[in-house]
Enzyme design. Structure first.
Site, PDB file in Angstrom:
ATOM      1  N   SER A 205      19.886  40.227  37.394  1.00 27.03           N
ATOM      2  CA  SER A 205      21.184  40.529  36.789  1.00 27.03           C
ATOM      3  C   SER A 205      21.091  40.552  35.270  1.00 27.03           C
ATOM      4  CB  SER A 205      22.164  39.439  37.221  1.00 27.03           C
ATOM      5  OG  SER A 205      23.333  39.496  36.448  1.00 27.03           O
TER       6      SER A 205
ATOM      7  N   TYR B  30      24.683  30.089  38.917  1.00 27.93           N
ATOM      8  CA  TYR B  30      24.338  31.399  39.500  1.00 27.93           C
ATOM      9  C   TYR B  30      23.365  32.144  38.588  1.00 27.93           C
ATOM     10  CZ  TYR B  30      24.681  36.439  39.926  1.00 27.93           C
ATOM     11  OH  TYR B  30      24.362  37.771  39.971  1.00 27.93           O
TER      12      TYR B  30
ATOM     13  N   LYS C 261      19.071  33.291  38.870  1.00 32.21           N
ATOM     14  CA  LYS C 261      18.424  34.591  38.608  1.00 32.21           C
ATOM     15  C   LYS C 261      17.264  34.411  37.618  1.00 32.21           C
ATOM     16  CE  LYS C 261      20.930  37.111  41.327  1.00 32.21           C
ATOM     17  NZ  LYS C 261      20.352  37.561  42.608  1.00 32.21           N
TER      18      LYS C 261
HETATM   19  C1  UD1 Z   1      29.990  38.745  36.682  1.00 31.71           C
HETATM   20  C2  UD1 Z   1      28.721  38.027  36.301  1.00 31.71           C
HETATM   21  C3  UD1 Z   1      27.530  38.757  36.808  1.00 31.71           C
HETATM   22  C4  UD1 Z   1      27.640  38.950  38.283  1.00 31.71           C
HETATM   23  C5  UD1 Z   1      28.900  39.751  38.550  1.00 31.71           C
HETATM   24  C6  UD1 Z   1      29.073  40.009  40.031  1.00 31.71           C
HETATM   25  C7  UD1 Z   1      28.738  36.800  34.194  1.00 31.71           C
HETATM   26  C8  UD1 Z   1      28.537  36.846  32.729  1.00 31.71           C
HETATM   27  N1  UD1 Z   1      28.611  37.956  34.845  1.00 31.71           N
HETATM   28  O1  UD1 Z   1      30.069  39.899  35.874  1.00 31.71           O
HETATM   29  O2  UD1 Z   1      26.372  38.039  36.543  1.00 31.71           O
HETATM   30  O3  UD1 Z   1      26.501  39.629  38.762  1.00 31.71           O
HETATM   31  O4  UD1 Z   1      30.021  39.043  38.059  1.00 31.71           O
HETATM   32  O5  UD1 Z   1      29.570  38.935  40.718  1.00 31.71           O
HETATM   33  O6  UD1 Z   1      29.032  35.793  34.746  1.00 31.71           O
HETATM   34  N2  UD1 Z   1      38.282  40.897  34.374  1.00 31.71           N
HETATM   35  C9  UD1 Z   1      39.649  40.834  34.142  1.00 31.71           C
HETATM   36  N3  UD1 Z   1      40.453  40.476  35.188  1.00 31.71           N
HETATM   37  C10 UD1 Z   1      39.983  40.174  36.439  1.00 31.71           C
HETATM   38  C11 UD1 Z   1      38.581  40.229  36.664  1.00 31.71           C
HETATM   39  C12 UD1 Z   1      37.755  40.601  35.601  1.00 31.71           C
HETATM   40  O7  UD1 Z   1      40.115  41.097  33.046  1.00 31.71           O
HETATM   41  O8  UD1 Z   1      40.776  39.834  37.324  1.00 31.71           O
HETATM   42  C13 UD1 Z   1      37.387  41.299  33.272  1.00 31.71           C
HETATM   43  C14 UD1 Z   1      36.366  40.239  32.904  1.00 31.71           C
HETATM   44  O9  UD1 Z   1      36.880  39.348  31.952  1.00 31.71           O
HETATM   45  C15 UD1 Z   1      35.213  41.106  32.384  1.00 31.71           C
HETATM   46  C16 UD1 Z   1      35.324  42.405  33.191  1.00 31.71           C
HETATM   47  O10 UD1 Z   1      36.658  42.423  33.712  1.00 31.71           O
HETATM   48  O11 UD1 Z   1      35.431  41.411  31.034  1.00 31.71           O
HETATM   49  C17 UD1 Z   1      34.357  42.459  34.340  1.00 31.71           C
HETATM   50  O12 UD1 Z   1      34.459  41.264  35.093  1.00 31.71           O
HETATM   51  P1  UD1 Z   1      33.722  41.056  36.506  1.00 31.71           P
HETATM   52  O13 UD1 Z   1      33.963  42.233  37.377  1.00 31.71           O
HETATM   53  O14 UD1 Z   1      34.119  39.723  37.031  1.00 31.71           O
HETATM   54  O15 UD1 Z   1      32.176  41.071  36.141  1.00 31.71           O
HETATM   55  P2  UD1 Z   1      31.365  40.208  35.055  1.00 31.71           P
HETATM   56  O16 UD1 Z   1      32.085  38.986  34.708  1.00 31.71           O
HETATM   57  O17 UD1 Z   1      30.981  41.132  33.968  1.00 31.71           O
END
Ligand code: UD1
Length: 342
Positions: free
Chosen positions: A125, A150, A154
Site C-alpha cells: 500500500s 495496519y 504492510k
Molecule cells: C485508507 C488507508 C489505506 C488503505 C485504504 C483502504 C491510510 C493513510 N490510508 O486510505 O492504507 O489501503 O484506506 O482501506 O490510512 N473521506 C471523507 N469522508 C468519508 C471517508 C473518507 O471525507 O466518509 C476522505 C478521507 O479523509 C480521505 C479520502 O476521503 O481524504 C479517502 O479516504 P479513504 O477512502 O478512507 O482512503 P484513505 O484514507 O486514503
C-alpha cells in the site's frame, strides 16, 4: 500455469481472478470468507464462464496451509491478498491485525519455499510512504513510520519478503496501491463493505442510494486548492490488470531483480470535493454532504509517480475519474436491486 490467489473473493482479489482467467491462467482461490461472500465465486463464473477452484480455510493455520501446498504441487505463482485492511479497527485490535496479516504471510512463504514455488505478487500500500516530502511519490521515497498497525503490517511484510528473497529462490513483486475504487463493468463484482463503510466511495454511493443519511467530508482546511484532502484514485480493473502483468513478468524472467516494487496509481490527485463533483455529474444525483473536522491519521495529499510502472511493467491505468465513479454507482444500484429482490 496454476496461480494461487489468496483472498480471491475479496474486492481486489475477485477482479484480479477475472483478469487472470481471461488471460488464460488457471486459478485456485484460498479464502476464509472473513470479509467476503461465497457468492462472489459464481459472480466470477458469470463474467468469465469459469468457476475458479477454491478451498476455504484460514491461512493463519500453519498445518492447513502446509498441507494445502503439498496437495497442490502444480502451483506456479502466488498472488497474496488475504489480509485485514481496516485502518481504524487495526488501531483498536493491533494483535489481531499482526497475527492475521503477518502469520499468514509467513505460512505462505514457508509453503512456497518447501514446494519450490518461485513467483509471489504481494499486495502492499502507498500507506508505507506516510505524508511524502515530495510529490508525486516514487518507489524509492523514504518509508515513514506507520500511522496504524495496519500500515505497519504492510511495512513489515515488505521487509519479511525482502529478507526471504536473499536466502531462497523466491522472487517477488510488491505492488503499492494508491486508492482503488469502482467496480467491474458487468456490475457482477465490486466492493462489498461490511457495516458502515470507512472509505470514501462506498460512503458516497450508499448515501446517494439512501442507505446513509449524509456523507461527512473530513476537513476542508488542508493545504490544497479546495481545502479537502487529495488522493490518487485508481480503477479496480486497471489495478487488477497490473497483477497479471507483474506475474507474467516473473514467469517470463523479465524482472530486473528478485524483489521489485511498483506504485499502482494513475499519477493524478483528486480532492474529496472533486470526487463528489464527478459522482454528482455521472450519476445525476445530488449528494447530501457536510464538512466536519479532519479524521485523525489522515494525510493531506498523495499521488503516485507512475513512471517506473509505466515503463518497466508496460502498464498504465486507463480509466478516468468519471469512469471510476460511474462504475461504482452502477455497482451500488445493482446491489440495491438485488437487496430489494430478496
Ligand atoms: C485508507 C488507508 C489505506 C488503505 C485504504 C483502504 C491510510 C493513510 N490510508 O486510505 O492504507 O489501503 O484506506 O482501506 O490510512 N473521506 C471523507 N469522508 C468519508 C471517508 C473518507 O471525507 O466518509 C476522505 C478521507 O479523509 C480521505 C479520502 O476521503 O481524504 C479517502 O479516504 P479513504 O477512502 O478512507 O482512503 P484513505 O484514507 O486514503
Amino acid at each position: 500455469m496454476k496461480i494461487l490467489v489468496t483472498g480471491g473473493t475479496g474486492y481486489i482479489g475477485s477482479h484480479t481472478v477475472v483478469e487472470l482467467q481471461q488471460k488464460g491462467h488457471e486459478v485456485i482461490i484460498v479464502d476464509n470468507f472473513s470479509n467476503s461472500e461465497k457468492s462472489v465465486l459464481s459472480s466470477i463464473e458469470k463474467i468469465t464462464g469459469i468457476l475458479p477452484q477454491f478451498e476455504e480455510f484460514d491461512l493463519v493455520d500453519e498445518t492447513r496451509t502446509s498441507d494445502f501446498f503439498k496437495r497442490h504441487n502444480d502451483i506456479g505463482g502466488v498472488i497474496h491478498f488475504a489480509a485485514y485492511k481496516a485502518v481504524g479497527e487495526s488501531v483498536e485490535k493491533p494483535l489481531i491485525y499482526y497475527r492475521n496479516n503477518i502469520n499468514s504471510l509467513l505460512n505462505i512463504l514457508e509453503g512456497m519455499k518447501a514446494n519450490n514455488i518461485r513467483n509471489l505478487v504481494f499486495s502492499s500500500s502507498c500507506t508505507v510512504y506516510g505524508q511524502p516530502d515530495k510529490l508525486p511519490v516514487a518507489e524509492d521515497s523514504p518509508i515513514k513510520p506507520a500511522l496504524s498497525p495496519y500500515g505497519n503490517t504492510k511495512q513489515i511484510a515488505e521487509e519479511i519478503i525482502s529478507d526471504t528473497l536473499k536466502t531462497s529462490d523466491i522472487r517477488a513483486i510488491m505492488l503499492r496501491y494508491f486508492n482503488p475504487i469502482g467496480a467491474h463493468e458487468t456490475a457482477h463484482i465490486g466492493e462489498l463493505p461490511i457495516g458502515v463503510p470507512n472509505n470514501l466511495i462506498p460512503f458516497i454511493t450508499q448515501t446517494a442510494i439512501g442507505k446513509r443519511e449524509v456523507l461527512s467530508v473530513f476537513g476542508d482546511d488542508y493545504n490544497t486548492p479546495d481545502g479537502t484532502a487529495i488522493r490518487d484514485y485508481i480503477h479496480i480493473v486497471d489495478l487488477a490488470k497490473a497483477h497479471v502483468v507483474a506475474l507474467d513478468r516473473m514467469i517470463e524472467n523479465k524482472s530486473l531483480s528478485d524483489g521489485e516494487i511498483f506504485n499502482l496509481g494513475t499519477g493524478n490527485g483528486y480532492s474529496v470535493l472533486e470526487v463528489i463533483k464527478s459522482f454528482e455529474k455521472v450519476s445525476g444525483e445530488k449528494l447530501n454532504y457536510h464538512i466536519v473536522k479532519r479524521r485523525s491519521g489522515d494525510i493531506e495529499k498523495v499521488w503516485a509517480d507512475t513512471k517506473f510502472a509505466n515503463m518497466e511493467l508496460g502498464w498504465k491505468a486507463e480509466k478516468s475519474l468519471d469512469e471510476m465513479t460511474l462504475s461504482a454507482w452502477k455497482w451500488e444500484k445493482e446491489l440495491s436491486a438485488h437487496d430489494s429482490n430478496k
